[in-house]
Design a protein around this motif. Structure first.
Motif, PDB file in Angstrom:
ATOM      1  N   LEU A  14       4.992  12.046 -11.528  1.00 39.50           N
ATOM      2  CA  LEU A  14       3.608  12.468 -11.324  1.00 39.50           C
ATOM      3  C   LEU A  14       3.515  13.892 -10.796  1.00 39.50           C
ATOM      4  N   ILE A  15       4.574  14.386 -10.201  1.00 38.35           N
ATOM      5  CA  ILE A  15       4.565  15.725  -9.610  1.00 38.35           C
ATOM      6  C   ILE A  15       4.345  16.766 -10.702  1.00 38.35           C
ATOM      7  N   GLY A  16       3.424  17.685 -10.428  1.00 42.76           N
ATOM      8  CA  GLY A  16       3.088  18.750 -11.365  1.00 42.76           C
ATOM      9  C   GLY A  16       1.896  18.433 -12.253  1.00 42.76           C
ATOM     10  N   LYS A  17       1.478  17.188 -12.276  1.00 44.62           N
ATOM     11  CA  LYS A  17       0.326  16.795 -13.093  1.00 44.62           C
ATOM     12  C   LYS A  17      -0.961  16.987 -12.303  1.00 44.62           C
ATOM     13  N   CYS A  18      -2.078  17.082 -13.022  1.00 42.62           N
ATOM     14  CA  CYS A  18      -3.377  17.104 -12.345  1.00 42.62           C
ATOM     15  C   CYS A  18      -3.817  15.658 -12.118  1.00 42.62           C
ATOM     16  N   ARG A  34      -3.861   6.679  -3.893  1.00 44.95           N
ATOM     17  CA  ARG A  34      -4.908   7.319  -3.111  1.00 44.95           C
ATOM     18  C   ARG A  34      -4.487   8.754  -2.841  1.00 44.95           C
ATOM     19  N   ILE A  35      -5.471   9.619  -2.768  1.00 42.44           N
ATOM     20  CA  ILE A  35      -5.223  11.010  -2.429  1.00 42.44           C
ATOM     21  C   ILE A  35      -5.296  11.124  -0.915  1.00 42.44           C
ATOM     22  N   VAL A  36      -4.221  11.574  -0.315  1.00 40.25           N
ATOM     23  CA  VAL A  36      -4.194  11.703   1.142  1.00 40.25           C
ATOM     24  C   VAL A  36      -4.435  13.137   1.592  1.00 40.25           C
ATOM     25  N   ARG A  37      -4.178  14.087   0.690  1.00 39.68           N
ATOM     26  CA  ARG A  37      -4.441  15.491   1.001  1.00 39.68           C
ATOM     27  C   ARG A  37      -4.735  16.251  -0.278  1.00 39.68           C
ATOM     28  N   ASN A  38      -5.748  17.096  -0.215  1.00 38.16           N
ATOM     29  CA  ASN A  38      -6.087  17.983  -1.323  1.00 38.16           C
ATOM     30  C   ASN A  38      -6.219  19.385  -0.736  1.00 38.16           C
ATOM     31  N   ASP A  39      -5.227  20.223  -0.991  1.00 41.18           N
ATOM     32  CA  ASP A  39      -5.117  21.550  -0.394  1.00 41.18           C
ATOM     33  C   ASP A  39      -5.139  21.411   1.132  1.00 41.18           C
ATOM     34  N   CYS A  47      -3.761   2.712   8.062  1.00 42.03           N
ATOM     35  CA  CYS A  47      -2.361   2.762   8.493  1.00 42.03           C
ATOM     36  C   CYS A  47      -1.514   1.634   7.915  1.00 42.03           C
ATOM     37  N   ASP A  48      -2.106   0.809   7.087  1.00 40.36           N
ATOM     38  CA  ASP A  48      -1.324  -0.270   6.493  1.00 40.36           C
ATOM     39  C   ASP A  48      -0.354   0.293   5.460  1.00 40.36           C
ATOM     40  N   PHE A  49       0.833  -0.266   5.416  1.00 37.54           N
ATOM     41  CA  PHE A  49       1.835   0.162   4.453  1.00 37.54           C
ATOM     42  C   PHE A  49       1.843  -0.821   3.304  1.00 37.54           C
ATOM     43  N   ARG A  50       1.662  -0.299   2.105  1.00 39.39           N
ATOM     44  CA  ARG A  50       1.682  -1.159   0.919  1.00 39.39           C
ATOM     45  C   ARG A  50       2.748  -0.661  -0.039  1.00 39.39           C
ATOM     46  N   PHE A  51       3.576  -1.557  -0.494  1.00 36.67           N
ATOM     47  CA  PHE A  51       4.648  -1.219  -1.422  1.00 36.67           C
ATOM     48  C   PHE A  51       4.134  -0.965  -2.840  1.00 36.67           C
ATOM     49  N   ASP A  52       2.878  -1.313  -3.093  1.00 34.56           N
ATOM     50  CA  ASP A  52       2.329  -1.168  -4.439  1.00 34.56           C
ATOM     51  C   ASP A  52       1.328  -0.022  -4.543  1.00 34.56           C
ATOM     52  N   ARG A  53       1.349   0.885  -3.572  1.00 32.33           N
ATOM     53  CA  ARG A  53       0.382   1.989  -3.581  1.00 32.33           C
ATOM     54  C   ARG A  53       1.111   3.327  -3.491  1.00 32.33           C
ATOM     55  N   ILE A  54       0.646   4.273  -4.272  1.00 31.21           N
ATOM     56  CA  ILE A  54       1.203   5.622  -4.266  1.00 31.21           C
ATOM     57  C   ILE A  54       0.251   6.533  -3.493  1.00 31.21           C
ATOM     58  N   ASP A  60      -3.570  23.264  -5.222  1.00 34.34           N
ATOM     59  CA  ASP A  60      -4.035  24.021  -6.388  1.00 34.34           C
ATOM     60  C   ASP A  60      -4.204  23.143  -7.630  1.00 34.34           C
ATOM     61  N   ASN A  61      -4.817  21.983  -7.448  1.00 29.38           N
ATOM     62  CA  ASN A  61      -5.124  21.031  -8.525  1.00 29.38           C
ATOM     63  C   ASN A  61      -3.905  20.386  -9.178  1.00 29.38           C
ATOM     64  N   LYS A  62      -2.743  20.498  -8.589  1.00 28.01           N
ATOM     65  CA  LYS A  62      -1.528  19.861  -9.101  1.00 28.01           C
ATOM     66  C   LYS A  62      -0.925  18.975  -8.020  1.00 28.01           C
ATOM     67  N   ILE A  63      -0.379  17.849  -8.427  1.00 31.05           N
ATOM     68  CA  ILE A  63       0.262  16.945  -7.485  1.00 31.05           C
ATOM     69  C   ILE A  63       1.588  17.561  -7.053  1.00 31.05           C
ATOM     70  N   THR A  64       1.769  17.662  -5.742  1.00 30.10           N
ATOM     71  CA  THR A  64       2.972  18.290  -5.198  1.00 30.10           C
ATOM     72  C   THR A  64       3.840  17.332  -4.400  1.00 30.10           C
ATOM     73  N   LYS A  65       3.271  16.202  -3.991  1.00 30.63           N
ATOM     74  CA  LYS A  65       4.044  15.233  -3.221  1.00 30.63           C
ATOM     75  C   LYS A  65       3.521  13.835  -3.497  1.00 30.63           C
ATOM     76  N   VAL A  66       4.435  12.894  -3.685  1.00 30.94           N
ATOM     77  CA  VAL A  66       4.085  11.487  -3.880  1.00 30.94           C
ATOM     78  C   VAL A  66       5.021  10.636  -3.056  1.00 30.94           C
ATOM     79  N   TYR A  67       4.498   9.547  -2.507  1.00 31.70           N
ATOM     80  CA  TYR A  67       5.333   8.615  -1.772  1.00 31.70           C
ATOM     81  C   TYR A  67       4.637   7.265  -1.706  1.00 31.70           C
ATOM     82  N   ILE A  68       5.441   6.243  -1.495  1.00 33.99           N
ATOM     83  CA  ILE A  68       4.922   4.878  -1.435  1.00 33.99           C
ATOM     84  C   ILE A  68       4.301   4.621  -0.074  1.00 33.99           C
TER      85      ILE A  68
END
Length: 69
Positions: A14-18, A34-39, A47-54, A60-68
């Motif tokens: 997903l990194i690098g995609k809009c 879910r988007i946790v940060r945009n710029d 604060c719940d941790f879900r194994f099925d959520r990214i 700058d309109n591109k995904i730079t970080k992803v994590y579970i």
């Protein structure tokens, strides 16, 4: 059960995609995200941790970080 949704999915692809690309890619799957940060804007998240959520961070309109979570 939750882990199975992401078992064969490489979130790093997903990194690098809009975000629109990601929405289209995941709309027919059971994978949630879910988007946790945009710029410089950080969003309030639960604060719940879900194994099925990214969690996605965008710069700058591109995904730079992803994590579970």
């Amino acid at each position: 059960k939750q882990m199975n949704k992401l078992k064969n999915f490489d979130i790093n692809n997903l990194i690098g995609k809009c975000i629109e690309e990601v929405r289209n890619e995941l709309k027919d799957s059971d994978i949630s995200f879910r988007i946790v940060r945009n710029d410089d804007k950080f969003y309030m998240i639960t604060c719940d941790f879900r194994f099925d959520r990214i969690n996605i961070e965008i710069d700058d309109n591109k995904i730079t970080k992803v994590y579970i979570g």
